[in-house]
Design an enzyme around this catalytic site. Structure first.
Site, PDB file in Angstrom:
ATOM      1  N   CYS A 213      77.841  40.833  45.537  1.00 49.72           N
ATOM      2  CA  CYS A 213      76.897  41.721  44.886  1.00 49.72           C
ATOM      3  C   CYS A 213      76.493  42.705  45.805  1.00 49.72           C
ATOM      4  O   CYS A 213      75.890  43.479  45.196  1.00 49.72           O
ATOM      5  CB  CYS A 213      76.151  40.941  44.192  1.00 49.72           C
ATOM      6  SG  CYS A 213      75.210  39.778  45.150  1.00 49.72           S
ATOM      7  N   HIS A 545      70.392  37.593  44.710  1.00 51.59           N
ATOM      8  CA  HIS A 545      71.512  38.372  43.790  1.00 51.59           C
ATOM      9  C   HIS A 545      70.871  39.740  43.989  1.00 51.59           C
ATOM     10  O   HIS A 545      69.705  39.868  44.011  1.00 51.59           O
ATOM     11  CB  HIS A 545      71.526  37.757  42.353  1.00 51.59           C
ATOM     12  CG  HIS A 545      72.511  38.501  41.708  1.00 51.59           C
ATOM     13  ND1 HIS A 545      73.885  38.605  42.155  1.00 51.59           N
ATOM     14  CD2 HIS A 545      72.243  39.318  40.786  1.00 51.59           C
ATOM     15  CE1 HIS A 545      74.586  39.415  41.329  1.00 51.59           C
ATOM     16  NE2 HIS A 545      73.790  39.844  40.269  1.00 51.59           N
TER      17      HIS A 545
END
Length: 602
Positions: A213, A545
């Site tokens: 990510c 994230h």
């Protein structure tokens, strides 16, 4: 120079009378620098930050001759040196004969008309002040006295900036476009009937290949950076031609390498290229296909460049951004067969032409005022979060982890502002006693002040917010969850070196260093930026994230790996920003006799 002279106020009649009186007293033609102003050089003093002031004695405390007040504004008459405050200065001029109307501000070394009660500008006076400052070694020796090699070098051509000219295809170009292209398919019916606007072309999700990510979030920002996007979509880097050139280079290297070494050189030259893989990604993302794209080949190429980061572990998005630009620069420079140029010259690869700027660092001796100046290229600006006193509760609907923010529902976090972080970045700071620098004028180590400023702005400015703190003494690391307020439009003019120098030296119109004022007009005009991408980090230091918010067609979209959703502006503002990407509202380009070079620059 005509436009700059046109902005000057009309000359003061009392200043002109003062010049005529001085010339009659001298009985000669006007010298290069007016002699009355030259006499002020003996009284000129310089503060540690470089601002000039008028003092006959360094320890003198000037006071008004009429009221004995040490007012914030005191003026010394150029004819009789009488000191008066702003209230009594007009009376001093009226009670004397002609020639006492002009005075000088003792704290700012600026001319003041006692009759007009306003500041006045005189080029001879400013020239005398600058000459005295150079004599006092305010600037570095290299700037005051250029080396023989620099003096013998031909003068640099001043950059010519021309206005923006919109492009429109001629009939021949329209025919070529019609033969080699096909119309874009209409939007999907379900998207057209939904209340949200249809997503713009080029908005495509990127599959997570295993803790990637960090890569997807940065790639989404780079894919929609206007100058970089225009470069690759206009076929400035053709991956097929690049592969042919690398294959020919590998064959040439293999001719003299023998059987084993020749095969190695042939395979190495025809190997992976980050620029080619990025070009293929641009073609895929802007093809109109909405199916999430898997950047497998790009990840493999990046691993070949950054072998120390080649793993499926979570990496830092900012570290990937720096590493990827370095890889693009290396491959593009090799492909063009040119030596690596300086990042700040504008003659480098497209990665540095878009993202590279120049930072100026001034270290000023607090004893004598000597200034040591260095320039460093940069592709981003790392900012510490300023410790403002405010706190705010960021609700989960606007800034929760589900939306890419890092704040929990109802959790009170501190507030910082991007302008406050930039003010702190450019604010003078006193270096400690353990960081004394060797003053070239005092010839000993002295305490000093350090001030940063931006010498050259890039087309796309990336701000990296320092959210991860590492303590070498405690051997611990933590994440800073402080909330950052950032504007959609940003003016960078107050943080430019030209603005910092004017605040330090006063309202001088002369260039204190040759290139600062020359670029001041262009940079000030190109200092307005618009936000187009925000990379956020949610979660903890070791388990987080990354998500990117893109601003396309004045709408915000959340790019969470393969998922693309339309969001409101409030959700973006509540997110925990880690990297901010701003693009110049107006792009200036250099006039060139080579159309291809001009197109590349623009």
């Amino acid at each position: 120079m005509a436009s700059r002279e046109g902005r000057l106020p009309p000359p003061c009649p009392h200043l002109q009378d003062y010049h005529r009186c001085s010339l009659r007293a001298a009985g000669a033609a006007p010298p290069p620098l007016a002699k009355p102003f030259r006499a002020l050089q003996r009284c000129l003093r310089v503060r540690p930050m470089g601002r000039a002031e008028i003092r006959r004695d360094p320890d003198e405390v000037p006071r008004c001759g009429s009221c004995a007040a040490a007012a914030p504004r005191l003026y010394a008459c150029l004819t009789c040196a009488a000191v008066s405050c702003r209230t009594h200065a007009p009376g001093h001029a009226e009670g004397r004969r002609q020639g006492h109307e002009i005075a000088v501000d003792v704290d700012r070394a600026e001319l003041f008309c006692c009759v007009c009660r306003d500041q006045v500008y005189d080029s001879d006076f400013d020239a005398a002040v600058v000459l005295a400052q150079k004599r006092l070694s305010i600037f570095s020796p290299s700037a005051a006295a250029p080396s023989p090699a620099a003096a013998a070098a031909p003068p640099k051509k001043r950059r010519k900036v021309v206005g923006y000219r919109p492009w429109a295809p001629d009939p021949r170009e329209k025919a070529l476009v019609g033969l080699g292209s096909s119309p874009l398919p209409p939007p999907v019916a379900s998207l057209a009937s939904s209340p949200s606007p249809p997503p713009p072309w080029g908005l495509r999700g990127l599959n997570n290949l295993g803790n990637t990510c960090f890569m997807n979030s940065v790639l989404q920002a780079l894919l929609h950076a206007p100058p970089l996007r225009n470069y690759f979509l206009s076929d400035r880097h053709n991956r097929f031609l690049c592969q042919q050139r690398r294959q020919k280079r590998g064959n040439a290297m293999a001719m003299g390498g023998g059987l084993v070494n020749g095969a190695y050189h042939r395979n190495a030259a025809a190997g992976l290229c980050l620029a080619c893989d990025l070009d293929a990604m641009y073609s895929a993302v802007f093809s109109g296909d909405r199916v999430p794209y898997s950047p497998v080949r790009f990840l493999h190429s990046w691993w070949q460049h950054a072998t120390n980061l080649a793993s499926y572990e979570q990496q830092d998005a900012h570290e990937f951004f720096i590493s990827m630009l370095d890889g693009l620069h290396e491959k593009l420079s090799q492909g063009q067969g040119k030596p690596a140029a300086s990042q700040g010259t504008g003659e480098c690869c497209i990665a540095h032409r878009v993202f590279s700027g120049i930072l100026r660092s001034d270290v000023i001796c607090t004893v004598c005022g000597f200034t040591s100046t260095t320039y460093d290229p940069c592709v981003d600006i790392s900012l510490d979060l300023d410790s403002g006193p405010g706190t705010a509760k960021v609700l989960g609907s606007g800034g929760g982890a589900a939306n890419g923010g890092g704040a929990l529902p109802g959790r009170a976090v501190g507030i910082s502002t991007l302008s406050g972080c930039l003010d702190r970045f450019t604010r003078p700071e006193r270096l400690g006693s353990e960081q004394k620098f060797l003053c070239q004028r005092c010839q000993v180590r002295q305490e000093s002040l350090k001030q940063m400023s931006i010498r050259k702005l890039p087309f796309v400015t990336c701000f990296h917010i320092k959210r991860f703190e590492h303590s070498s003494t405690k051997r611990t690391s933590k994440k800073v969850d402080r909330y950052l307020q950032f504007p959609l439009s940003l003016n960078m003019a107050p943080y430019l070196s030209s603005a910092i120098l004017r605040g330090r030296f006063g309202s001088r119109i002369f260039a204190f260093e040759g290139e600062e004022l020359e670029a001041a007009g262009t940079e000030a005009a190109a200092a307005d930026f618009e936000l187009f991408a925000v990379v956020t980090h949610s979660g903890k230091l070791n388990a987080g994230h990354y998500v990117t918010y893109l601003r396309l067609s004045d709408q915000w979209y959340k790019c969470d790996d393969a998922w693309i959703t339309h969001v409101t502006e409030n959700i973006v503002r509540a997110a925990q920003a880690y990297m901010l990407f701003y693009v110049q509202k107006m792009l200036f380009y250099k006039a060139s006799k080579n159309p291809a070079a001009a197109a590349t620059t623009s």
